[in-house]
Design a protein around this motif. Structure first.
Motif, PDB file in Angstrom:
ATOM      1  N   ARG A 157      -4.510   4.565   6.047  1.00  0.00           N
ATOM      2  CA  ARG A 157      -5.899   4.586   5.632  1.00  0.00           C
ATOM      3  C   ARG A 157      -6.810   4.202   6.799  1.00  0.00           C
ATOM      4  NH1 ARG A 157      -6.740   7.207   0.731  1.00  0.00           N
ATOM      5  NH2 ARG A 157      -4.906   6.822  -0.565  1.00  0.00           N
ATOM      6  N   ASP A 176      -8.079   2.140  -0.635  1.00  0.00           N
ATOM      7  CA  ASP A 176      -7.942   3.440  -1.280  1.00  0.00           C
ATOM      8  C   ASP A 176      -9.253   4.226  -1.322  1.00  0.00           C
ATOM      9  OD1 ASP A 176      -5.265   3.139  -1.662  1.00  0.00           O
ATOM     10  OD2 ASP A 176      -5.404   2.460  -3.735  1.00  0.00           O
ATOM     11  N   SER A 188       0.843  -1.183   0.000  1.00  0.00           N
ATOM     12  CA  SER A 188       0.000   0.000   0.000  1.00  0.00           C
ATOM     13  C   SER A 188       0.876   1.229   0.000  1.00  0.00           C
ATOM     14  CB  SER A 188      -0.931   0.025   1.212  1.00  0.00           C
ATOM     15  OG  SER A 188      -0.198   0.262   2.381  1.00  0.00           O
ATOM     16  N   ARG A 189       0.250   2.407  -0.103  1.00  0.00           N
ATOM     17  CA  ARG A 189       1.024   3.641  -0.076  1.00  0.00           C
ATOM     18  C   ARG A 189       1.573   3.904   1.310  1.00  0.00           C
ATOM     19  NH1 ARG A 189      -3.754   6.409  -2.937  1.00  0.00           N
ATOM     20  NH2 ARG A 189      -3.475   5.757  -5.088  1.00  0.00           N
TER      21      ARG A 189
END
Length: 309
Positions: A210, A199, A4-5
């Motif tokens: 998140r 996301d 993930s980011r």
């Protein structure tokens, strides 16, 4: 759990161990009756007297004959084992992810499945085999005309006295195969689902991660549980048969056990107990991942609060 980011490599080994242990204990306590019913159904074979006609019949007869507490026979072994194995599973999974991550610190696809496989094998050898063996023997003993085990401690002592330490490691090959497959499928499926949905949620300005709500984590875990049941059920049936009280007399090894089940009872017998196991893994997957993620979020918040002071 997937790339993930905001990668989750900030999770410390102690945090993943603590979160996994708590999540495992909560999950095992809530879902144990379904595990009990599943094990009872799997212990029935073609040559034995048929005690139950299905999951509901098993649950009703158990409550009628032994009271509601009868559905919790062997609970102590499973709670201790599940809490410990969940802690080890998440701890080893995070460590394997770090080992298999690319140069950007991300992991996806076959690598995350390999990390799950490694976590499953680790927990199988260290925790699952002895606790599952003890649980199965305690449940099977309850079906005998004259049960010989008075509880967890007495049961363990009696098993070790009569069979040696190897007695609580009965069926380890089947357990390693099942647990490795379980974790590979379950963790990679959850990681993929989490990657697909996260996301859509905002980034927490404090933790930089998140903000995936608990009900989404629960749904992802439940779906991962469904996939796990139907792909790994035959390994679970073989594992249970290999840990039964009379396994030494019936089977030479796990491969012979698999052959005997198919030859004597047909291929469908490899999915015995699928319904109660499905019930358990839907809820256990939802519970364990939800509790784990919530505890990790608390650790993140605590760390962020300390950093801002």
């Amino acid at each position: 759990m997937a790339a993930s980011r905001h990668p989750e490599n900030k999770i410390s080994p102690l945090e993943s161990l603590a979160a996994g242990t708590i999540a495992g204990a909560v999950e095992a306590t809530i879902t144990y009756p379904t595990e009990y019913v599943k094990t009872q159904l799997q212990l029935q074979n073609k040559n034995a007297v048929k005690l139950y006609d299905g999951p509901l019949d098993c649950a009703v007869k158990t409550v009628r004959e032994r009271g509601f507490r009868g559905l919790y026979r062997g609970l102590s072994a499973l709670v201790i084992g599940t809490a410990t194995k969940a802690g080890i599973r998440f701890l080893s999974f995070e460590q394997f992810k770090k080992m298999l991550a690319d140069e950007d610190g991300k992991i996806a696809g076959q690598r995350i499945m390999l990390a799950g496989l490694g976590a499953g094998i680790t927990e199988a050898i260290t925790v699952v085999t002895p606790t599952e063996t003890i649980k199965t023997k305690l449940i099977h003993d309850q079906n005998q005309p004259n049960p010989k085990y008075r509880g967890l401690v007495h049961g363990v002592k009696a098993i070790v006295r009569s069979e040696g330490v190897a007695g609580i490691y009965r069926g380890m090959t089947a357990v390693v195969a099942r647990q490795g497959a379980n974790s590979a499928v379950r963790l990679s499926t959850y990681g993929l689902l989490k990657e697909k949905v996260q996301d859509y949620y905002p980034i927490d300005p404090v933790t930089g991660k998140r903000e995936v709500p608990w009900y989404t984590n629960f749904a992802n875990g439940a779906l991962a549980g469904i996939v796990t049941v139907y792909t790994t059920m035959p390994l679970d049936v073989v594992k249970t048969r290999m840990q039964a009280l009379n396994a030494r007399d019936l089977y030479r090894n796990s491969a012979h056990c698999l052959y005997k089940i198919v030859a004597d009872e047909g291929v469908k017998a490899l999915w015995k107990g699928a319904t109660p196991r499905l019930g358990r893994l839907i809820f256990s997957g939802g519970i364990v991942f939800t509790v784990y993620e919530q505890i990790i979020s608390l650790f993140d918040q605590f760390r962020a609060d300390n950093a801002s002071r």
